[in-house]
Write a protein that holds these residues in place. Structure first.
Motif, PDB file in Angstrom:
ATOM      1  N   GLN A  20       0.841  -1.184   0.000  1.00  0.00           N
ATOM      2  CA  GLN A  20       0.000   0.000   0.000  1.00  0.00           C
ATOM      3  C   GLN A  20       0.881   1.241   0.000  1.00  0.00           C
ATOM      4  O   GLN A  20       1.802   1.362   0.802  1.00  0.00           O
ATOM      5  N   HIS A 180      -6.086  17.107   4.432  1.00  0.00           N
ATOM      6  CA  HIS A 180      -7.251  16.337   4.920  1.00  0.00           C
ATOM      7  C   HIS A 180      -7.446  15.103   4.069  1.00  0.00           C
ATOM      8  O   HIS A 180      -7.714  14.017   4.556  1.00  0.00           O
ATOM      9  N   ARG A 181      -7.244  15.262   2.760  1.00  0.00           N
ATOM     10  CA  ARG A 181      -7.403  14.120   1.847  1.00  0.00           C
ATOM     11  C   ARG A 181      -6.361  13.063   2.120  1.00  0.00           C
ATOM     12  O   ARG A 181      -6.657  11.874   2.139  1.00  0.00           O
ATOM     13  N   MET A 184      -7.363  11.131   5.105  1.00  0.00           N
ATOM     14  CA  MET A 184      -8.473  10.217   4.834  1.00  0.00           C
ATOM     15  C   MET A 184      -7.985   8.986   4.087  1.00  0.00           C
ATOM     16  O   MET A 184      -8.447   7.882   4.307  1.00  0.00           O
ATOM     17  N   VAL A 185      -7.031   9.196   3.169  1.00  0.00           N
ATOM     18  CA  VAL A 185      -6.559   8.064   2.378  1.00  0.00           C
ATOM     19  C   VAL A 185      -5.635   7.168   3.201  1.00  0.00           C
ATOM     20  O   VAL A 185      -5.763   5.953   3.196  1.00  0.00           O
ATOM     21  N   VAL A 188      -7.586   6.246   7.315  1.00  0.00           N
ATOM     22  CA  VAL A 188      -9.044   6.372   7.372  1.00  0.00           C
ATOM     23  C   VAL A 188      -9.630   5.799   8.660  1.00  0.00           C
ATOM     24  O   VAL A 188     -10.578   6.370   9.213  1.00  0.00           O
ATOM     25  N   THR A 189      -9.053   4.699   9.145  1.00  0.00           N
ATOM     26  CA  THR A 189      -9.647   4.072  10.331  1.00  0.00           C
ATOM     27  C   THR A 189      -9.634   5.018  11.523  1.00  0.00           C
ATOM     28  O   THR A 189     -10.583   5.069  12.299  1.00  0.00           O
ATOM     29  N   SER A 192     -11.919   8.681  10.206  1.00  0.00           N
ATOM     30  CA  SER A 192     -13.156   8.769   9.420  1.00  0.00           C
ATOM     31  C   SER A 192     -14.325   9.346  10.209  1.00  0.00           C
ATOM     32  O   SER A 192     -15.205   9.979   9.646  1.00  0.00           O
ATOM     33  N   GLN A 193     -14.338   9.153  11.517  1.00  0.00           N
ATOM     34  CA  GLN A 193     -15.499   9.616  12.286  1.00  0.00           C
ATOM     35  C   GLN A 193     -15.621  11.126  12.300  1.00  0.00           C
ATOM     36  O   GLN A 193     -16.712  11.670  12.366  1.00  0.00           O
ATOM     37  N   VAL A 196     -14.593  14.491   8.295  1.00  0.00           N
ATOM     38  CA  VAL A 196     -15.491  15.192   7.380  1.00  0.00           C
ATOM     39  C   VAL A 196     -15.875  16.551   7.974  1.00  0.00           C
ATOM     40  O   VAL A 196     -16.162  17.500   7.238  1.00  0.00           O
TER      41      VAL A 196
END
Lengths: 280, 741
Positions: A20, A180-181, A184-185, A188-189, A192-193, A196
């Motif tokens: 990854q 921020h992106r 998130m990428v 994310v775990t 994510s909450q 946004v």
């Protein structure tokens, strides 16, 4: 042995799962390029092409032949099969980064600094944005703060949030959005909450008219690290990605440690209050 | 003076076109005698960083059944401001805005370097992009969690003005309202009952109520955008939708022992297609279907819910033992056609250890230009990163995906223009179409004066930044008389393009015919080609030679015959569908890699070099990197593996060995970081079980059958009864030179 910013795939859930790559590494690339696209000329049509004659290695313990290899570090060359206590692995570049990372452990990001910027932005938004939206954002900022204080956020996430809030305060909306992106990428775990909410905050703040941005400017932002060898000032989005990769490199050795409780008394800022002129 | 190789490459770089023949035979009879049809691979949206689009409408030929676009092949009278269409010879006046043109002040579209040009046209208000997520909730907890996170992540990658919607399904199908306030609501459909589009639209409240006996009509697009509570702008609903996604639970219906979950994929898709049809027909939209298993109830079911009945295999299909196959395929084809008519793409993201019904559902993506991604679990890097790459951006920061594509191909036949049109819906910069032409000139008719044939490709599409654009590519090639100029025609042969074009024909046949027939057909074409163009003495196989422009072609055919595109042995029907789906849409370079994988060798003997895809390339002191497009295999020879095991790479004086081990990894990274879909990554060595990926691809020039005939043991013998390239070529030569043809 893969490069930094790369994590092995999930071999338990997917056979031969590929590694990854971090957001920064993926975004930095253009369209598919084919460096490996050559085929050798066809074999002679009569019978098979003669396979190249390679000397079969009879002694599996023999070291790589040094005659045609790039020069060994030890010019004397190793005796076959008899190697003395091997020297420590050569980590090369990694070492200097690690040293740099250790030397700046005092730049552990502070939650207060980050929260004050985000709350400042939120306060600025309250005058122009619907209350319900602001409340939703506030809820999520609270969640983030909670996670941070109870040690549930890893160091890379905390570091990047620190950078994000710095960019937000300077009015560098695209840079903040990009961070921020990337969070998130890559994480994310963990995020994510509530992420946004940060995303929405950036989106709403950038649309505010300049005079509304005062509460944001007045906030005492995160302390700038002036003597930082690794993290350079970001001027362009391309540089941001580079600096993210560097941040990744220094984070790698630290990511295993449990997140420390960062609650410390807020230091007096070294710098004077920010200039009220906004950058947009 | 350019060689044909250079000519071919320049044309591909500029126009995204590769023709099988670059000189065209002047009659139909001669064209069929060439065996490989006059055809081309065309990449409509090839990335062209040096081609800025122009901001005006294209100038069209005024003849009603022509309408070709002004292009560099047209004759122009600059004084009279008139141009002659090169397709139908109609003389057209230039529009008033072109009053200032002259031969020193030409518009871009007349200049030869703009044989490919892109126009931005404004037609009505800019329509937003639409993304409709259709999510299977019959997943394991770990998988559902990973999928939820990927979907939440994707909201950060979507443009703020895009519209987004969510349908979840298991035993029932739920369409979620994305209002910003109050309680979350959803509309529930039974998963067993198929409904018509009209029924779905009525039940979702998408039609105006009937007035005095009138039928309900769909809402006008502006109304729909404002009132469609199911498709809302990301910037407005991202927080709510993130929460909604976070709260998704597994399908609550308990699954008894020995049973599969009841999955109503058919109805879920029907609702999705109907929803989009009723609200945004003819606007760029993407339905993204995420599934963790096969459809097990309702229309489109692929297998029943009893686990003891396995999902169909190739064996079942050949024995006509696949109960649901025909009916399910027909069902999904109908949905696919409706979707394509509306310009909507359907993607399928299928992650499961067993098959999920891609064989039946593949038309949904194939007919609409959508993606098919196949993985083992949503909690894998392969899925997560492939999914991220759906949203990858180009050098301008725009998405690489394009919508609502319509391709028109215009050709000149003896002065009358003829046009064909296809809807392509979903497009990206690598989407490549194969277009096959039929030469219609009668035999012995004179070669048209001026001696050039022309083709124009006009692609209309919606760019991801919502602009409507038209890309026009106009190319010409010389006609040639096959009787007198056969050598020239032969030297204009592009064997790489021809191999891919014939392979696509083969795949098309394989999907509609029995397997062995396709191989016989392919062999027959190859033999005929060799008979036509080979140089040989009759009945003397050893005299057989092929010129350079054809020399690689037999090898491509050899590997194609063994490829998963034509060999279904060892693959499930879903896997075959997946491989074929990607094969028929990739550009030439990637397609060739799929047919004949690339093999690079790393050793101490010199820099990395490409080597023959042959068992003789497998040597103890080499590392091999094989790229099949779907897999990246790094294979360590026996000696390398032993050194690695002994840990020499950790020793400072063996830095060179460490570098050697690292070199193929670095090269693999480049591919891993950009390819879509992401390939599997296999790190293996001599004797490793995963080495079979390499062993099954290489030409088995040494097998257990001929090992002792070789004399010197070099290379790794392959345990197979497959024919080797050498044997294949021997047979081919024998048949080609035989006078009893």
């Amino acid at each position: 042995m893969l490069m930094n910013g790369v994590v092995p795939g999930n071999q338990e859930r997917g056979w031969n799962d590929p590694p990854q790559f971090s957001y920064g590494l993926q975004v930095a690339h253009g369209p598919q390029r084919n460096l490996l696209n050559k085929r050798p000329p066809p074999a002679l049509t009569s019978g098979a092409g003669a396979p190249p004659a390679a000397p079969p290695s009879s002694n599996p313990l023999a070291p790589p032949p040094c005659a045609v290899a790039p020069p060994l570090l030890n010019p004397a060359g190793p005796p076959p099969g008899a190697v003395a206590t091997p020297p420590p692995p050569h980590l090369g570049q990694m070492r200097t980064k690690r040293e740099a990372a250790i030397s700046q452990s005092e730049s552990e990001p502070e939650v207060e600094g980050v929260m004050s910027v985000l709350n400042g932005a939120l306060a600025a938004c309250r005058r122009a944005v619907k209350a319900q939206v602001c409340n939703e954002v506030a809820k999520r900022l609270h969640l983030m703060e909670d996670s941070w204080r109870s040690g549930r956020l890893s160091l890379p996430v905390r570091r990047r949030m620190d950078t994000l809030s710095a960019e937000l305060q300077k009015g560098r909306w695209d840079a903040a959005d990009d961070i921020h992106r990337s969070l998130m990428v890559d994480h994310v775990t963990e995020v994510s909450q509530w992420m946004v909410g940060v995303k929405r905050l950036i989106a709403e703040t950038r649309n505010l008219s300049p005079e509304l941005l005062e509460p944001l400017q007045k906030v005492r932002g995160p302390v700038e690290d002036s003597a930082e060898p690794v993290r350079e000032p970001v001027k362009e989005p391309g540089e941001l990605q580079q600096s993210l990769q560097l941040v990744q490199k220094e984070e790698e050795p630290d990511s295993a440690e449990p997140a420390q409780n960062p609650v410390e008394p807020v230091q007096d800022p070294v710098e004077p209050v920010q200039d009220p002129v906004s950058e947009s | 003076m350019t060689t044909y190789q250079e000519f071919i490459q320049q044309n591909e770089d500029r126009d995204g076109v590769r023709f099988s023949w670059n000189l065209w035979p002047s009659s139909r009879l001669e064209a069929t005698r060439l065996v490989v049809p006059v055809s081309c691979l065309f990449t409509p949206l090839k990335e062209r960083p040096n081609l800025p689009p122009v901001q005006y409408e294209p100038v069209l030929c005024s003849r009603a059944n022509c309408k070709a676009v002004l292009n560099p092949l047209c004759q122009v009278d600059f004084r009279a401001k008139i141009w002659a269409c090169n397709f139908c010879f109609q003389r057209n006046p230039f529009p008033p805005s072109y009053a200032g043109i002259s031969d020193v002040n030409q518009p871009a579209e007349l200049m030869p370097q703009f044989s490919t040009i892109e126009y931005i046209v404004q037609r009505g208000p800019a329509a937003p992009l639409i993304f409709l997520y259709v999510v299977d909730t019959c997943l394991e907890e770990e998988d559902l969690q990973a999928l939820k996170e990927s979907l939440q992540m994707s909201l950060s990658l979507l443009p703020p003005n895009a519209l987004v919607g969510l349908i979840t399904f298991g035993r029932m199908v739920q369409v979620h309202e994305l209002s910003c306030e109050g309680i979350a609501k959803s509309y529930v459909f039974r998963g067993t009952k198929d409904l018509t589009a009209k029924q779905i639209q009525e039940m979702l409240g998408l039609t105006k109520p009937a007035v005095t006996g009138q039928q309900g009509r769909p809402l006008a697009p502006q109304d729909a955008a404002a009132t469609c509570k199911f498709l809302q702008p990301v910037h407005r609903v991202d927080m709510n939708l993130t929460d909604l996604l976070g709260e998704l639970q597994r399908d609550p219906w308990p699954v008894p022992q020995g049973k599969r979950p009841l999955r109503s994929t058919g109805v879920a898709l029907s609702v999705a297609v109907g929803l989009l049809e009723g609200t945004f027909p003819n606007t760029g939209a993407r339905v993204m279907l995420f599934i963790g298993g096969p459809p097990t109830q309702g229309p489109g079911m692929v297998v029943g819910d009893e686990l003891k009945t396995p999902i169909r295999s190739w064996h079942d299909i050949q024995k006509d033992n696949a109960r649901h196959l025909k009916k399910a395929t027909k069902y999904y084809e109908a949905l696919a056609n409706r979707s394509a008519t509306n310009g909507h793409s359907i993607d399928i993201y299928a992650c499961a250890l067993d098959q999920t019904g891609l064989l039946e559902m593949k038309c949904l993506s194939n007919l609409t230009g959508g993606h098919i991604v196949m993985g083992d679990s949503f909690n894998t890097s392969l899925f997560k990163q492939t999914f991220q790459r759906v949203f990858s951006k180009d050098y301008n920061g725009d998405f690489r995906m394009a919508f609502g594509g319509v391709l028109e191909v215009k050709v000149k036949e003896l002065g009358i223009g003829g046009t064909s049109q296809w809807k392509v819906c979903g497009l990206n910069p690598s989407t490549t179409l194969g277009i096959y032409f039929e030469v219609v000139n009668q035999h012995n008719a004179p070669v048209p004066q001026g001696g050039r044939g022309a083709v124009q490709f006009v692609t209309q599409y919606q760019h991801s930044n919502t602009q409507r654009r038209i890309r026009v590519t106009t190319i010409a090639r010389n006609w040639a008389d096959a009787q007198s100029q056969i050598q020239h025609i032969e030297s204009s042969f592009d064997q790489e393009a021809a191999a891919v074009l014939m392979a696509r024909l083969g795949v098309f046949r394989a999907e509609s015919e029995e397997g062995p027939d396709v191989l016989r057909w392919l062999d027959r074409q190859l033999i005929r080609l060799c008979q036509k163009f080979g140089q040989f003495n009759k009945d003397d196989p050893t005299s057989f030679r092929l010129s350079e422009s054809l020399s690689l072609y037999p090898q491509f055919m050899f590997h194609l015959r063994r490829s998963p595109f034509l060999q279904v042995f060892n693959n499930s029907p879903d896997e075959s569908s997946y491989y074929r789906h990607h094969f028929v849409r990739q550009d030439l370079t990637q397609s060739l890699i799929m047919i004949q994988p690339i093999l690079y060798s790393y050793s101490f003997h010199g820099p990395p070099e490409p080597v023959l895809l042959d068992s003789s390339s497998i040597l103890p002191d080499r590392i091999l990197l094989m790229d099949t497009f779907f897999q990246l295999v790094i294979y360590h020879g026996e000696t390398i593996a032993q050194w690695r095991k002994a840990g020499y790479q950790e020793m400072a004086e063996y830095e060179n060995f460490k570098q050697l081990l690292q070199a193929p990894l670095d090269d693999a990274q480049e591919i891993l970081q950009t390819r879509f879909p992401m390939p599997r990554y296999i790190d293996t060595e001599h004797g490793g079980s995963q080495a079979r990926f390499l062993l099954s691809k290489v030409n088995p020039s040494q097998t257990h059958n001929n090992l002792y005939a070789w004399g010197q043991e070099t290379g790794a013998p392959i345990l197979t009864d497959d024919v080797s390239l050498q044997v294949f070529m021997d047979h081919l030569k024998k048949l080609a030179v035989s006078s009893s043809a």
